[in-house]
Design a protein around this motif. Structure first.
Motif, PDB file in Angstrom:
ATOM      1  N   ASP A 195      46.411  32.055  50.130  1.00  0.00           N
ATOM      2  CA  ASP A 195      46.805  32.795  48.970  1.00  0.00           C
ATOM      3  C   ASP A 195      46.197  34.108  48.811  1.00  0.00           C
ATOM      4  OD1 ASP A 195      48.281  30.532  47.926  1.00  0.00           O
ATOM      5  OD2 ASP A 195      46.617  29.747  47.092  1.00  0.00           O
ATOM      6  N   GLU A 196      45.805  34.638  50.134  1.00  0.00           N
ATOM      7  CA  GLU A 196      45.046  35.967  49.991  1.00  0.00           C
ATOM      8  C   GLU A 196      45.828  36.929  50.899  1.00  0.00           C
ATOM      9  OE1 GLU A 196      42.418  37.187  48.234  1.00  0.00           O
ATOM     10  OE2 GLU A 196      42.257  35.008  47.592  1.00  0.00           O
ATOM     11  N   SER A 211      46.711  39.471  53.503  1.00  0.00           N
ATOM     12  CA  SER A 211      45.969  40.031  54.412  1.00  0.00           C
ATOM     13  C   SER A 211      45.930  41.527  54.700  1.00  0.00           C
ATOM     14  CB  SER A 211      46.657  39.525  55.701  1.00  0.00           C
ATOM     15  OG  SER A 211      47.846  40.479  56.089  1.00  0.00           O
ATOM     16  N   ARG A 212      46.303  42.466  53.835  1.00  0.00           N
ATOM     17  CA  ARG A 212      46.032  43.660  53.840  1.00  0.00           C
ATOM     18  C   ARG A 212      44.702  44.049  53.259  1.00  0.00           C
ATOM     19  NH1 ARG A 212      50.676  46.825  54.907  1.00  0.00           N
ATOM     20  NH2 ARG A 212      52.562  45.846  54.403  1.00  0.00           N
ATOM     21  N   PHE A 213      44.351  43.133  52.201  1.00  0.00           N
ATOM     22  CA  PHE A 213      42.885  43.102  51.742  1.00  0.00           C
ATOM     23  C   PHE A 213      42.011  42.503  52.579  1.00  0.00           C
ATOM     24  CE2 PHE A 213      45.863  43.474  47.952  1.00  0.00           C
ATOM     25  CZ  PHE A 213      45.843  44.748  47.932  1.00  0.00           C
ATOM     26  N   LEU A 214      42.130  41.742  53.459  1.00  0.00           N
ATOM     27  CA  LEU A 214      41.229  41.148  54.345  1.00  0.00           C
ATOM     28  C   LEU A 214      41.032  41.600  55.624  1.00  0.00           C
ATOM     29  CD1 LEU A 214      42.592  37.560  53.473  1.00  0.00           C
ATOM     30  CD2 LEU A 214      40.448  38.644  52.287  1.00  0.00           C
ATOM     31  N   GLY A 215      41.657  42.904  55.858  1.00  0.00           N
ATOM     32  CA  GLY A 215      41.613  43.334  57.209  1.00  0.00           C
ATOM     33  C   GLY A 215      42.725  43.594  58.053  1.00  0.00           C
ATOM     34  N   LEU A 238      45.898  43.349  60.219  1.00  0.00           N
ATOM     35  CA  LEU A 238      46.308  42.331  61.271  1.00  0.00           C
ATOM     36  C   LEU A 238      44.973  41.738  62.017  1.00  0.00           C
ATOM     37  CD1 LEU A 238      49.145  44.516  63.129  1.00  0.00           C
ATOM     38  CD2 LEU A 238      49.416  42.615  61.753  1.00  0.00           C
ATOM     39  N   GLU A 239      43.763  42.431  61.555  1.00  0.00           N
ATOM     40  CA  GLU A 239      42.652  41.773  62.258  1.00  0.00           C
ATOM     41  C   GLU A 239      41.865  40.792  61.227  1.00  0.00           C
ATOM     42  OE1 GLU A 239      41.561  42.613  65.181  1.00  0.00           O
ATOM     43  OE2 GLU A 239      43.248  43.927  65.239  1.00  0.00           O
ATOM     44  N   ALA A 240      42.813  40.423  60.263  1.00  0.00           N
ATOM     45  CA  ALA A 240      42.155  39.616  59.304  1.00  0.00           C
ATOM     46  C   ALA A 240      42.158  38.079  59.691  1.00  0.00           C
ATOM     47  CB  ALA A 240      43.147  39.263  57.854  1.00  0.00           C
ATOM     48  N   PRO A 241      41.100  37.345  59.782  1.00  0.00           N
ATOM     49  CA  PRO A 241      40.834  36.065  60.496  1.00  0.00           C
ATOM     50  C   PRO A 241      41.802  35.071  59.715  1.00  0.00           C
ATOM     51  CG  PRO A 241      38.967  36.802  59.093  1.00  0.00           C
ATOM     52  CD  PRO A 241      39.771  37.813  59.147  1.00  0.00           C
ATOM     53  N   VAL A 242      42.168  34.320  60.656  1.00  0.00           N
ATOM     54  CA  VAL A 242      42.819  33.203  60.170  1.00  0.00           C
ATOM     55  C   VAL A 242      42.343  31.895  60.592  1.00  0.00           C
ATOM     56  CG1 VAL A 242      45.265  31.864  60.684  1.00  0.00           C
ATOM     57  CG2 VAL A 242      44.964  34.443  60.806  1.00  0.00           C
ATOM     58  N   PRO A 243      41.778  31.039  59.558  1.00  0.00           N
ATOM     59  CA  PRO A 243      41.051  29.919  59.952  1.00  0.00           C
ATOM     60  C   PRO A 243      42.140  28.822  60.315  1.00  0.00           C
ATOM     61  CG  PRO A 243      40.514  30.757  57.620  1.00  0.00           C
ATOM     62  CD  PRO A 243      41.863  31.381  58.092  1.00  0.00           C
ATOM     63  N   ASP A 244      41.674  27.707  61.260  1.00  0.00           N
ATOM     64  CA  ASP A 244      42.375  26.707  61.524  1.00  0.00           C
ATOM     65  C   ASP A 244      43.094  26.004  60.472  1.00  0.00           C
ATOM     66  OD1 ASP A 244      41.722  27.086  64.373  1.00  0.00           O
ATOM     67  OD2 ASP A 244      40.330  25.736  64.244  1.00  0.00           O
ATOM     68  N   CYS A 245      44.326  25.685  60.612  1.00  0.00           N
ATOM     69  CA  CYS A 245      45.289  24.932  59.528  1.00  0.00           C
ATOM     70  C   CYS A 245      45.374  25.749  58.308  1.00  0.00           C
ATOM     71  CB  CYS A 245      44.563  23.609  59.176  1.00  0.00           C
ATOM     72  SG  CYS A 245      44.083  22.493  60.486  1.00  0.00           S
ATOM     73  N   SER A 246      45.679  27.169  58.608  1.00  0.00           N
ATOM     74  CA  SER A 246      46.020  28.033  57.751  1.00  0.00           C
ATOM     75  C   SER A 246      47.378  27.977  57.326  1.00  0.00           C
ATOM     76  CB  SER A 246      45.482  29.292  57.961  1.00  0.00           C
ATOM     77  OG  SER A 246      44.121  29.473  57.852  1.00  0.00           O
ATOM     78  N   ARG A 247      47.870  28.488  56.165  1.00  0.00           N
ATOM     79  CA  ARG A 247      49.318  28.843  56.142  1.00  0.00           C
ATOM     80  C   ARG A 247      49.393  30.205  55.779  1.00  0.00           C
ATOM     81  NH1 ARG A 247      49.367  27.394  51.229  1.00  0.00           N
ATOM     82  NH2 ARG A 247      49.475  29.190  49.913  1.00  0.00           N
TER      83      ARG A 247
END
Length: 93
Positions: free
Chosen positions: A65-66, A68-72, A74-83
């Motif tokens: 629900d976040e 990605s622009r505010f999380l980094g 294209l470098e924003a981390p994607v945890p396993d099992c994410s949507r």
């Protein structure tokens, strides 16, 4: 480990009509996930990213629900099992 990518209705034509694409390979970032998506649905990523490899201005990618622009970006981390949800911004007056 799988990452679920929700495809907006306008781009489903480029995803063989699928509303959801599941990426089985590990992806550490949004950029890697979009790269994996490009292997399966290149037409989707062509419309989400520019020729220079950046997200188009009017496109947002959410990790769960976040935005990605505010999380980094294209470098924003994607945890396993994410949507991941791809959304086109709508504007007007």
């Amino acid at each position: 480990m799988p990452i679920t990518v929700e495809i907006p209705s306008l781009l489903r034509l480029h995803a063989r009509g699928s509303a959801v694409v599941v990426i089985q390979q590990p992806c550490a970032s949004v950029g890697e996930a979009l790269g994996a998506l490009a292997s399966e649905c290149p037409g989707v990523v062509d419309r989400v990213m520019t020729e220079q490899g950046v997200l188009r201005e009017h496109v947002n990618v959410f990790i769960n629900d976040e935005n990605s622009r505010f999380l980094g970006g294209l470098e924003a981390p994607v945890p396993d099992c994410s949507r991941l949800t791809i959304l086109a911004a709508i504007s007007g007056g």
